[in-house]
Scaffold this motif. Structure first.
Motif, PDB file in Angstrom:
ATOM      1  N   SER A  29       0.687  -1.216   0.042  1.00 52.85           N
ATOM      2  CA  SER A  29       0.077   0.070  -0.054  1.00 52.85           C
ATOM      3  C   SER A  29       0.883   1.240  -0.021  1.00 52.85           C
ATOM      4  CB  SER A  29      -0.980   0.045   1.236  1.00 52.85           C
ATOM      5  OG  SER A  29      -0.186   0.178   2.402  1.00 52.85           O
ATOM      6  N   SER A  47      -2.533   5.109   3.547  1.00 54.67           N
ATOM      7  CA  SER A  47      -3.644   4.480   2.813  1.00 54.67           C
ATOM      8  C   SER A  47      -4.308   3.332   3.834  1.00 54.67           C
ATOM      9  CB  SER A  47      -3.073   3.739   1.559  1.00 54.67           C
ATOM     10  OG  SER A  47      -2.702   4.726   0.639  1.00 54.67           O
ATOM     11  N   ARG A  85      -6.333   3.772  -1.531  1.00 58.00           N
ATOM     12  CA  ARG A  85      -7.172   4.631  -0.767  1.00 58.00           C
ATOM     13  C   ARG A  85      -7.254   5.634  -1.860  1.00 58.00           C
ATOM     14  NH1 ARG A  85      -6.159   7.648   5.083  1.00 58.00           N
ATOM     15  NH2 ARG A  85      -8.181   8.373   5.424  1.00 58.00           N
ATOM     16  N   VAL A 131      -5.990  10.451   0.941  1.00 54.97           N
ATOM     17  CA  VAL A 131      -4.318  10.193   0.952  1.00 54.97           C
ATOM     18  C   VAL A 131      -3.699  11.659   1.502  1.00 54.97           C
ATOM     19  CG1 VAL A 131      -2.197   9.568   0.041  1.00 54.97           C
ATOM     20  CG2 VAL A 131      -4.173   8.185  -0.086  1.00 54.97           C
ATOM     21  N   TRP A 163       1.983   9.607  -4.849  1.00 50.00           N
ATOM     22  CA  TRP A 163       0.842   8.878  -5.086  1.00 50.00           C
ATOM     23  C   TRP A 163       0.751   8.269  -6.534  1.00 50.00           C
ATOM     24  CZ3 TRP A 163      -3.934   8.598  -7.343  1.00 50.00           C
ATOM     25  CH2 TRP A 163      -4.840   7.777  -6.720  1.00 50.00           C
ATOM     26  N   TYR A 178      -9.581   1.006   0.805  1.00 46.62           N
ATOM     27  CA  TYR A 178      -9.519   1.474   2.026  1.00 46.62           C
ATOM     28  C   TYR A 178     -11.090   1.465   2.555  1.00 46.62           C
ATOM     29  CZ  TYR A 178      -9.172   4.708   6.042  1.00 46.62           C
ATOM     30  OH  TYR A 178      -8.878   5.325   7.131  1.00 46.62           O
TER      31      TYR A 178
END
Length: 246
Positions: free
Chosen positions: A9, A13, A92, A97, A130, A152
Motif C-alpha cells: 500500500s 492508505s 485509498r 491520502v 501517489w 480503504y
C-alpha cells in the motif's frame, strides 16, 4: 527471508491499521505470547526489508507451523523486489491520502509548514508520489495471477470482513469469534494510543473546492489509463467532483 505474501500500500492508505489487525489475529490464534503494540507489531508482521528494527530480522516466529509470514511493502512496483510474490494490495483515494499525509507531515512528523495547496503540489510529499506509485503498480495488478485487491473503503466500513479476506488470501483459518475480538482489541489499542485514521471521504471536511479541483486536474493529467482502470475496478474514487457541477 522468503515471505508467504506481501501487503502492499502507499503510505497513509490504511496499511498500518491492516497490519495491526492481522498481527493481533495471528498472535491470538497461534498463542504467540506477545502483546501487539506499535513497537512489537513488526515481530509478527514485519516490513519487507532485511535491515532495521521493522524489517524481516525483527520477525520472531520463523518455523511456527501454520503461521504465515506476511510482510508490508510501501515501495513502488519493481520486478526485482516483487516478482513472483502473492500480493495483497490496499488502495485509498488520492484526496483522503493527501489530507492524511498533510496531517502527518504537519503534526505527527512535523517537517512541513506550508499551505495545503502547496502541499498538494509538493514533488516529494504531495500528490505526485501517489500517482507515481499507482502508475507503477497498475499494469502488474491488472494481470497478476495471485493478487488480492482491497480498498480503504472496504477496510473502513467493515474491518472484520477485510481481515477475513486477507486471512483467506493467506490460506489461513478465519475464526469468526476471534476476528470480532481482534477488531475490538485493535480498535481499543488504536484509540488508547491516539493512532489517527480517517473515514472514507473524510477529505470533504478538510479540502476547499479549489483544492479538490487541483487534485482532480493533476489526476487527469498524471494517472495512467491502467491506474484509472485499476482504481475503478476496486471502487476507489478518482473523480468525486465531476465537471459541470457548480
Amino acid at each position: 527471508m522468503d515471505t508467504d505474501a506481501l501487503l502492499c500500500s502507499h503510505p497513509r492508505s490504511g496499511g498500518r491499521w491492516l497490519r495491526y489487525l492481522l498481527a493481533h489475529y495471528l498472535a491470538a490464534h497461534h498463542r504467540l505470547g506477545i502483546e501487539v503494540t506499535p513497537q512489537t507489531v513488526f515481530a509478527v508482521v514485519p516490513d519487507h526489508v532485511q535491515e532495521g528494527p521493522r524489517g524481516c530480522r525483527a520477525y520472531r516466529f520463523g518455523g511456527r507451523r501454520g503461521l504465515p509470514l506476511a510482510a508490508v511493502c510501501h515501495q513502488p512496483y519493481s520486478w526485482e523486489l516483487h516478482r513472483g510474490a502473492p500480493l495483497a494490495f490496499l488502495a485509498r483515494n488520492a484526496y483522503d491520502v493527501v489530507v492524511s499525509a498533510y496531517v502527518y507531515y504537519t503534526h505527527e512528523k512535523p517537517e512541513y509548514t506550508g499551505s495545503m495547496g502547496d502541499f498538494i503540489r509538493h514533488p516529494r510529499l504531495g500528490l505526485a508520489t501517489w500517482m507515481e506509485y499507482m502508475n507503477s503498480w497498475a499494469p502488474t495488478l491488472l494481470t497478476h495471477r495471485d493478487a488480492m485487491l482491497l480498498s480503504y473503503g472496504e477496510l473502513d466500513a467493515d474491518p472484520g470482513a477485510a481481515l477475513v479476506r486477507v486471512l483467506e488470501f493467506l490460506d489461513h483459518p478465519a475464526d469468526p469469534a476471534l476476528v470480532q475480538a481482534t477488531v475490538l482489541r485493535a480498535s481499543e489499542m488504536r484509540s488508547a494510543r491516539g493512532i489517527r485514521t480517517g473515514q472514507e471521504g473524510n477529505f470533504w471536511d478538510h479540502l476547499q473546492p479549489d483544492e479538490i479541483f487541483e487534485i482532480q486536474e493533476q489526476l487527469d493529467r498524471g494517472l495512467s489509463t491502467h491506474a484509472v482502470h485499476l482504481l475503478h475496478s476496486m471502487g476507489v474514487e478518482v473523480d468525486p467532483f465531476p465537471r459541470g457541477m457548480s
